[in-house]
Scaffold this motif. Structure first.
Motif, mmCIF file in Angstrom:
data_model
loop_
_atom_site.group_PDB
_atom_site.id
_atom_site.type_symbol
_atom_site.label_atom_id
_atom_site.label_comp_id
_atom_site.label_asym_id
_atom_site.label_seq_id
_atom_site.Cartn_x
_atom_site.Cartn_y
_atom_site.Cartn_z
ATOM 1 N N MET A 63 0.846 -1.185 0.000
ATOM 2 C CA MET A 63 0.000 0.000 0.000
ATOM 3 C C MET A 63 0.888 1.245 0.000
ATOM 4 S SD MET A 63 -3.271 0.586 2.490
ATOM 5 C CE MET A 63 -3.900 -1.040 2.187
ATOM 6 N N GLY A 64 0.402 2.333 -0.585
ATOM 7 C CA GLY A 64 1.137 3.590 -0.532
ATOM 8 C C GLY A 64 2.060 3.842 -1.703
ATOM 9 N N TYR A 65 2.084 2.918 -2.669
ATOM 10 C CA TYR A 65 2.869 3.118 -3.894
ATOM 11 C C TYR A 65 1.916 3.183 -5.079
ATOM 12 C CZ TYR A 65 7.185 2.036 -1.382
ATOM 13 O OH TYR A 65 8.248 2.066 -0.503
ATOM 14 N N VAL A 66 2.223 4.065 -6.031
ATOM 15 C CA VAL A 66 1.413 4.130 -7.244
ATOM 16 C C VAL A 66 2.010 3.180 -8.288
ATOM 17 C CG1 VAL A 66 0.517 6.450 -6.871
ATOM 18 C CG2 VAL A 66 2.717 6.170 -8.043
ATOM 19 N N SER A 67 1.179 2.771 -9.245
ATOM 20 C CA SER A 67 1.635 1.801 -10.245
ATOM 21 C C SER A 67 2.608 2.420 -11.237
ATOM 22 C CB SER A 67 0.448 1.233 -11.021
ATOM 23 O OG SER A 67 -0.456 0.607 -10.148
ATOM 24 N N GLY A 68 2.293 3.641 -11.704
ATOM 25 C CA GLY A 68 3.098 4.247 -12.760
ATOM 26 C C GLY A 68 3.904 5.437 -12.291
ATOM 27 N N ALA A 70 5.225 8.817 -10.543
ATOM 28 C CA ALA A 70 5.058 9.386 -9.200
ATOM 29 C C ALA A 70 3.972 10.464 -9.242
ATOM 30 C CB ALA A 70 6.368 9.982 -8.725
ATOM 31 N N GLU A 71 3.133 10.492 -8.204
ATOM 32 C CA GLU A 71 2.073 11.521 -8.157
ATOM 33 C C GLU A 71 1.729 11.850 -6.714
ATOM 34 O OE1 GLU A 71 -2.042 9.400 -8.797
ATOM 35 O OE2 GLU A 71 -0.690 8.724 -10.383
ATOM 36 N N ASP A 72 1.420 13.127 -6.481
ATOM 37 C CA ASP A 72 1.008 13.617 -5.148
ATOM 38 C C ASP A 72 1.977 13.193 -4.044
ATOM 39 O OD1 ASP A 72 -1.244 14.663 -6.373
ATOM 40 O OD2 ASP A 72 -2.419 12.854 -6.049
ATOM 41 N N GLY A 73 3.267 13.157 -4.375
ATOM 42 C CA GLY A 73 4.265 12.814 -3.360
ATOM 43 C C GLY A 73 4.441 11.327 -3.127
ATOM 44 N N TYR A 74 3.664 10.484 -3.829
ATOM 45 C CA TYR A 74 3.791 9.035 -3.653
ATOM 46 C C TYR A 74 4.761 8.461 -4.683
ATOM 47 C CZ TYR A 74 -0.280 9.329 -0.618
ATOM 48 O OH TYR A 74 -1.142 9.649 0.403
ATOM 49 N N LYS A 75 5.551 7.491 -4.244
ATOM 50 C CA LYS A 75 6.564 6.900 -5.116
ATOM 51 C C LYS A 75 5.958 5.825 -6.018
ATOM 52 C CE LYS A 75 10.393 7.606 -1.882
ATOM 53 N NZ LYS A 75 11.376 6.924 -1.003
ATOM 54 N N PRO A 76 6.528 5.645 -7.222
ATOM 55 C CA PRO A 76 6.066 4.561 -8.092
ATOM 56 C C PRO A 76 6.637 3.217 -7.634
ATOM 57 C CG PRO A 76 7.840 5.771 -9.152
ATOM 58 C CD PRO A 76 7.571 6.471 -7.844
ATOM 59 N N ALA A 77 5.921 2.154 -7.932
ATOM 60 C CA ALA A 77 6.325 0.812 -7.485
ATOM 61 C C ALA A 77 7.695 0.413 -8.021
ATOM 62 C CB ALA A 77 5.275 -0.204 -7.919
ATOM 63 N N ARG A 109 -3.025 -1.287 -14.027
ATOM 64 C CA ARG A 109 -3.009 -0.450 -12.826
ATOM 65 C C ARG A 109 -3.260 -1.278 -11.577
ATOM 66 N NH1 ARG A 109 -6.362 3.506 -15.444
ATOM 67 N NH2 ARG A 109 -8.073 2.168 -14.799
ATOM 68 N N LEU A 110 -2.775 -0.770 -10.461
ATOM 69 C CA LEU A 110 -3.191 -1.247 -9.146
ATOM 70 C C LEU A 110 -3.207 -0.007 -8.266
ATOM 71 C CD1 LEU A 110 -3.991 -3.918 -7.786
ATOM 72 C CD2 LEU A 110 -1.625 -4.184 -7.051
ATOM 73 N N ASP A 111 -4.379 0.332 -7.737
ATOM 74 C CA ASP A 111 -4.544 1.593 -7.013
ATOM 75 C C ASP A 111 -3.573 1.724 -5.851
ATOM 76 O OD1 ASP A 111 -6.639 2.292 -8.663
ATOM 77 O OD2 ASP A 111 -8.157 1.413 -7.358
ATOM 78 N N ILE A 112 -3.346 2.975 -5.440
ATOM 79 C CA ILE A 112 -2.411 3.256 -4.347
ATOM 80 C C ILE A 112 -2.806 2.543 -3.055
ATOM 81 C CG2 ILE A 112 -3.615 5.383 -3.613
ATOM 82 C CD1 ILE A 112 -0.784 6.575 -3.176
ATOM 83 N N LEU A 117 -0.349 -8.365 -6.787
ATOM 84 C CA LEU A 117 0.414 -8.627 -8.004
ATOM 85 C C LEU A 117 0.355 -7.460 -8.992
ATOM 86 C CD1 LEU A 117 2.081 -10.646 -9.662
ATOM 87 C CD2 LEU A 117 -0.070 -11.657 -10.455
ATOM 88 N N LEU A 118 1.546 -6.919 -9.290
ATOM 89 C CA LEU A 118 1.677 -5.869 -10.305
ATOM 90 C C LEU A 118 2.748 -6.320 -11.290
ATOM 91 C CD1 LEU A 118 0.983 -2.924 -11.238
ATOM 92 C CD2 LEU A 118 2.924 -2.171 -9.843
ATOM 93 N N VAL A 119 2.463 -6.169 -12.576
ATOM 94 C CA VAL A 119 3.406 -6.561 -13.630
ATOM 95 C C VAL A 119 4.086 -5.323 -14.181
ATOM 96 C CG1 VAL A 119 3.659 -7.661 -15.895
ATOM 97 C CG2 VAL A 119 1.991 -8.554 -14.257
ATOM 98 N N LEU A 120 5.416 -5.335 -14.189
ATOM 99 C CA LEU A 120 6.218 -4.288 -14.815
ATOM 100 C C LEU A 120 6.986 -4.944 -15.955
ATOM 101 C CD1 LEU A 120 7.696 -2.709 -11.551
ATOM 102 C CD2 LEU A 120 5.768 -1.843 -12.848
ATOM 103 N N THR A 121 6.959 -4.358 -17.135
ATOM 104 C CA THR A 121 7.591 -5.033 -18.272
ATOM 105 C C THR A 121 8.297 -4.061 -19.209
ATOM 106 O OG1 THR A 121 7.242 -6.663 -20.032
ATOM 107 C CG2 THR A 121 5.513 -5.005 -19.725
ATOM 108 N N GLN A 122 9.359 -4.565 -19.850
ATOM 109 C CA GLN A 122 10.018 -3.856 -20.956
ATOM 110 C C GLN A 122 9.521 -4.390 -22.298
ATOM 111 O OE1 GLN A 122 14.127 -4.927 -19.925
ATOM 112 N NE2 GLN A 122 14.561 -2.783 -19.482
ATOM 113 N N ASP A 123 8.725 -5.443 -22.243
ATOM 114 C CA ASP A 123 8.315 -6.170 -23.455
ATOM 115 C C ASP A 123 6.940 -5.704 -23.917
ATOM 116 O OD1 ASP A 123 7.590 -8.047 -25.407
ATOM 117 O OD2 ASP A 123 8.666 -9.673 -24.405
#
Length: 238
Positions: A63-68, A70-77, A109-112, A117-123
């Motif tokens: 909790m407390g991280y954004v998916s993409g 950074a916004e409103d002072g919250y760090k991206p995952a 997306r996965l809300d703050i 499970l969140l997927v981050l990809t270069q592909d």
């Protein structure tokens, strides 16, 4: 090229600029060139080699991280992805390198205030598969709820959660929603509108207390600890 599932649109632009794309054996160097249905597109080995280096990372987002971004002072995952936070039980042969963070974007997306499970990809192929317009890949969530009225949620409202609700004037696709226990529901969706589950629950008088994504397609969160990550295995497919 994107429609054929060869790569993402951005990758296609890069490959064409590099001279790695041929149509009927001839190199095509101009972006936006028309290709007829009967013509054959082939890719140079360099493009395939470049693509094979691209990684897909699974993270158990706290909790407390954004998916993409950074916004409103919250760090991206993505800031959680480093050598120290890699899950010790990850069996993938890859070694972590900071260059794997380049162009590493969330595929969905996965809300703050949601976890799991969140997927981050270069592909680009993975991104298209998970968030493309015609995706039908299921996403499963465990949702802890509280009913705002006396008694229990009526069966008719549970049926509405499965099919019949609309958001923003558009009917939702059928979902699979069932009770796991007296205060937790399982949601299986094939779409991902903004804050969809919370808004669906509100529509029938339920307040979401906690929301965790546990599966995307065939890939499960499993025992991956909160705040840690692992690579998508070569034998895994969404």
């Amino acid at each position: 090229m994107s429609e054929l599932g060869l790569c993402s649109r951005r990758e296609a632009d890069e490959w064409i600029a590099q001279g790695w794309v041929r149509v009927d054996g001839k190199i095509v160097a101009e972006l936006g060139s028309k290709v007829l249905p009967q013509q054959r597109i082939t890719i140079e080995r360099q493009a395939s080699a470049e693509q094979s280096k691209r990684v897909t990372i699974l993270i158990n987002k706290p909790m407390g991280y954004v998916s993409g971004q950074a916004e409103d002072g919250y760090k991206p995952a993505v800031v959680l992805v480093n050598a120290e936070s890699r899950w010790q039980e990850d069996q993938a042969p890859q070694q972590f390198h900071p260059k794997q963070l380049r162009s590493l974007v969330p595929a969905g997306r996965l809300d703050i205030d949601s976890v799991g499970l969140l997927v981050l990809t270069q592909d680009g192929r993975v991104a298209k598969q998970l968030i493309g317009e015609d995706t039908s890949i299921e996403k499963e969530y465990l949702v802890r709820v509280k009913y705002g009225k006396p008694g229990q949620l009526p069966e008719a409202d549970l049926k509405l959660l499965n099919h019949g609700l609309s958001l923003d004037g558009k009917k939702l696709l059928p979902a699979k929603v069932r009770w796991q226990n007296e205060d937790q529901l399982s949601f299986i969706l094939r779409e991902g509108k903004k804050r969809q589950i919370r808004r669906m629950c509100e529509a029938v008088g339920l307040k979401v207390i906690g929301l965790k994504r546990v599966r995307i397609g065939n890939v499960k969160l499993g025992d991956l600890p909160t705040g840690q990550w692992r690579y998508l295995g070569a034998d895994e497919q969404f």
